[in-house]
Design a protein around this motif. Structure first.
Motif, short mmCIF file in Angstrom:
data_model
loop_
_atom_site.label_atom_id
_atom_site.label_comp_id
_atom_site.label_asym_id
_atom_site.label_seq_id
_atom_site.Cartn_x
_atom_site.Cartn_y
_atom_site.Cartn_z
N PRO A 215 0.79 -1.24 0.00
CA PRO A 215 0.00 0.00 0.00
C PRO A 215 0.82 1.28 0.00
CG PRO A 215 -0.95 -1.60 1.51
CD PRO A 215 0.34 -2.17 1.06
N ALA A 216 1.90 1.33 0.78
CA ALA A 216 2.70 2.56 0.84
C ALA A 216 3.38 2.85 -0.48
CB ALA A 216 3.72 2.45 1.97
N SER A 217 3.93 1.80 -1.12
CA SER A 217 4.58 2.00 -2.42
C SER A 217 3.57 2.43 -3.47
CB SER A 217 5.27 0.70 -2.87
OG SER A 217 6.35 0.38 -2.03
N GLN A 218 2.40 1.82 -3.44
CA GLN A 218 1.36 2.19 -4.40
C GLN A 218 0.88 3.62 -4.19
OE1 GLN A 218 -0.34 0.46 -7.17
NE2 GLN A 218 1.73 -0.37 -7.03
N ALA A 219 0.79 4.04 -2.94
CA ALA A 219 0.40 5.42 -2.65
C ALA A 219 1.45 6.39 -3.18
CB ALA A 219 0.21 5.61 -1.15
N TYR A 220 2.70 6.03 -3.06
CA TYR A 220 3.80 6.86 -3.56
C TYR A 220 3.72 6.97 -5.09
CZ TYR A 220 8.58 8.69 -3.95
OH TYR A 220 9.68 9.48 -4.22
N ILE A 221 3.54 5.82 -5.75
CA ILE A 221 3.47 5.80 -7.21
C ILE A 221 2.26 6.60 -7.70
CG2 ILE A 221 3.17 4.31 -9.22
CD1 ILE A 221 4.67 2.12 -7.57
N LEU A 222 1.13 6.44 -7.01
CA LEU A 222 -0.07 7.17 -7.39
C LEU A 222 0.12 8.67 -7.24
CD1 LEU A 222 -3.02 7.09 -8.29
CD2 LEU A 222 -3.67 6.81 -5.89
N ARG A 223 0.82 9.08 -6.20
CA ARG A 223 1.09 10.51 -6.02
C ARG A 223 1.90 11.06 -7.20
NH1 ARG A 223 5.31 12.30 -1.58
NH2 ARG A 223 6.67 11.53 -3.24
N GLU A 224 2.92 10.32 -7.62
CA GLU A 224 3.74 10.77 -8.75
C GLU A 224 2.93 10.79 -10.05
OE1 GLU A 224 6.98 12.02 -8.45
OE2 GLU A 224 6.15 11.95 -6.42
N TYR A 225 2.07 9.79 -10.20
CA TYR A 225 1.22 9.72 -11.39
C TYR A 225 0.31 10.95 -11.48
CZ TYR A 225 -2.35 7.96 -14.59
OH TYR A 225 -3.24 7.82 -15.64
N ARG A 226 -0.31 11.30 -10.37
CA ARG A 226 -1.20 12.46 -10.35
C ARG A 226 -0.44 13.76 -10.59
NH1 ARG A 226 -4.77 10.47 -5.11
NH2 ARG A 226 -6.33 9.28 -6.30
N ARG A 227 0.74 13.87 -10.01
CA ARG A 227 1.54 15.08 -10.19
C ARG A 227 1.92 15.26 -11.65
NH1 ARG A 227 6.69 16.38 -10.61
NH2 ARG A 227 7.38 14.23 -10.36
N LEU A 228 2.35 14.18 -12.29
CA LEU A 228 2.71 14.25 -13.70
C LEU A 228 1.50 14.59 -14.57
CD1 LEU A 228 5.04 11.13 -13.86
CD2 LEU A 228 5.76 13.50 -14.20
N SER A 229 0.34 14.02 -14.22
CA SER A 229 -0.89 14.30 -14.98
C SER A 229 -1.24 15.78 -14.92
CB SER A 229 -2.04 13.46 -14.43
OG SER A 229 -1.82 12.08 -14.60
N ARG A 230 -1.14 16.37 -13.72
CA ARG A 230 -1.45 17.79 -13.57
C ARG A 230 -0.47 18.66 -14.35
NH1 ARG A 230 -2.29 16.15 -8.12
NH2 ARG A 230 -0.21 16.94 -7.57
N THR A 231 0.81 18.28 -14.30
CA THR A 231 1.82 19.06 -15.02
C THR A 231 1.57 19.00 -16.53
OG1 THR A 231 3.47 18.60 -13.31
CG2 THR A 231 4.30 19.32 -15.46
#
Length: 238
Positions: free
Chosen positions: A182-198
């Protein structure tokens, strides 16, 4: 006496310390990491260093509380300036921005042969991973930890002297890529969302240059998205 319990991120850092090593905790805050390392028997001596007297005073009180004052060396130090490399095996730098961590490591002028770095950057994590790869460190392991809405990773790196290329994807995810906890997936999801917004912001700019940059971030976002589990993908699309 109450049992000393570390936060998840500090416990992850402590777990990466090599048993019997001589440790310097840079930016020691309240000195809890030093105290835990001594109480657990993992280390017999620890240097607690900080640039400000306030945290050092707090660390002294923690050491006194647990009867460890004679086993902790307290050092008022700007980064590694007051730390002797010949008397240090493992360096812990936690709770700082990634830019500051890199600055501390670059300005030390140390020979890092035989050293282990245990780093917990609060920001600019890709910068830290990139610096490690380019300066002869191998990232051995990472431990993500989640504290409420915040998620961190603790990076464990040993000096090998071999510089290796660092891809954009590795700089973003490091060794967390491919992990399903769960922690790794939360980290990956955060990066995914950040890249999407950028990417979305650049695409709205409308110029050819911005569209090219948007395409780069879209591609990187797609690469990161491949490491999301099916459950995380479903949640993201809902």
């Amino acid at each position: 006496m109450e049992q000393l319990r570390l936060s998840r991120r500090l416990q992850a850092a402590a777990d990466f310390v090599r048993p019997g090593s001589r440790v310097a905790d840079i930016g020691c805050d309240h000195g809890q990491l030093a105290a835990w390392l001594l109480l657990s028997g993992r280390c017999s001596a620890v240097t607690a260093a900080d640039i400000k007297e306030g945290p050092l005073s707090a660390a002294r009180r923690t050491a006194e509380k647990y009867g460890l004052s004679n086993q902790v060396r307290f050092c008022l130090s700007d980064g590694l300036c007051g730390i002797c490399p010949e008397e240090t095996d493992d360096l812990v730098i936690a709770g700082m921005g990634g830019e500051m961590i890199v600055e501390i490591l670059q300005n030390a002028g140390w020979d890092y042969c035989g050293k282990r770095l245990i780093l917990q950057p609060m920001t600019f994590v890709p910068l830290v991973r990139r610096w490690l790869c380019e300066h002869g460190f191998e990232i051995r392991d990472e431990a993500p930890s989640q504290d409420g809405r915040h998620i961190y990773t603790v990076i464990c790196a040993d000096y090998t002297g071999n510089s290796v290329p660092c891809t954009e994807l590795f700089a973003l995810l490091g060794l967390l890529a491919g992990r399903s906890d769960p922690a790794s997936q939360a980290y990956i999801l955060r990066e995914y969302r950040r890249l999407s917004r950028t990417a979305a912001g650049l695409a709205r700019a409308g110029t050819d240059e911005m569209r090219d940059k948007a395409a780069f971030y879209i591609s990187l976002c797609e690469q990161v998205g491949r490491y999301l589990t099916d459950g995380e993908r479903m949640e993201e699309t809902e």
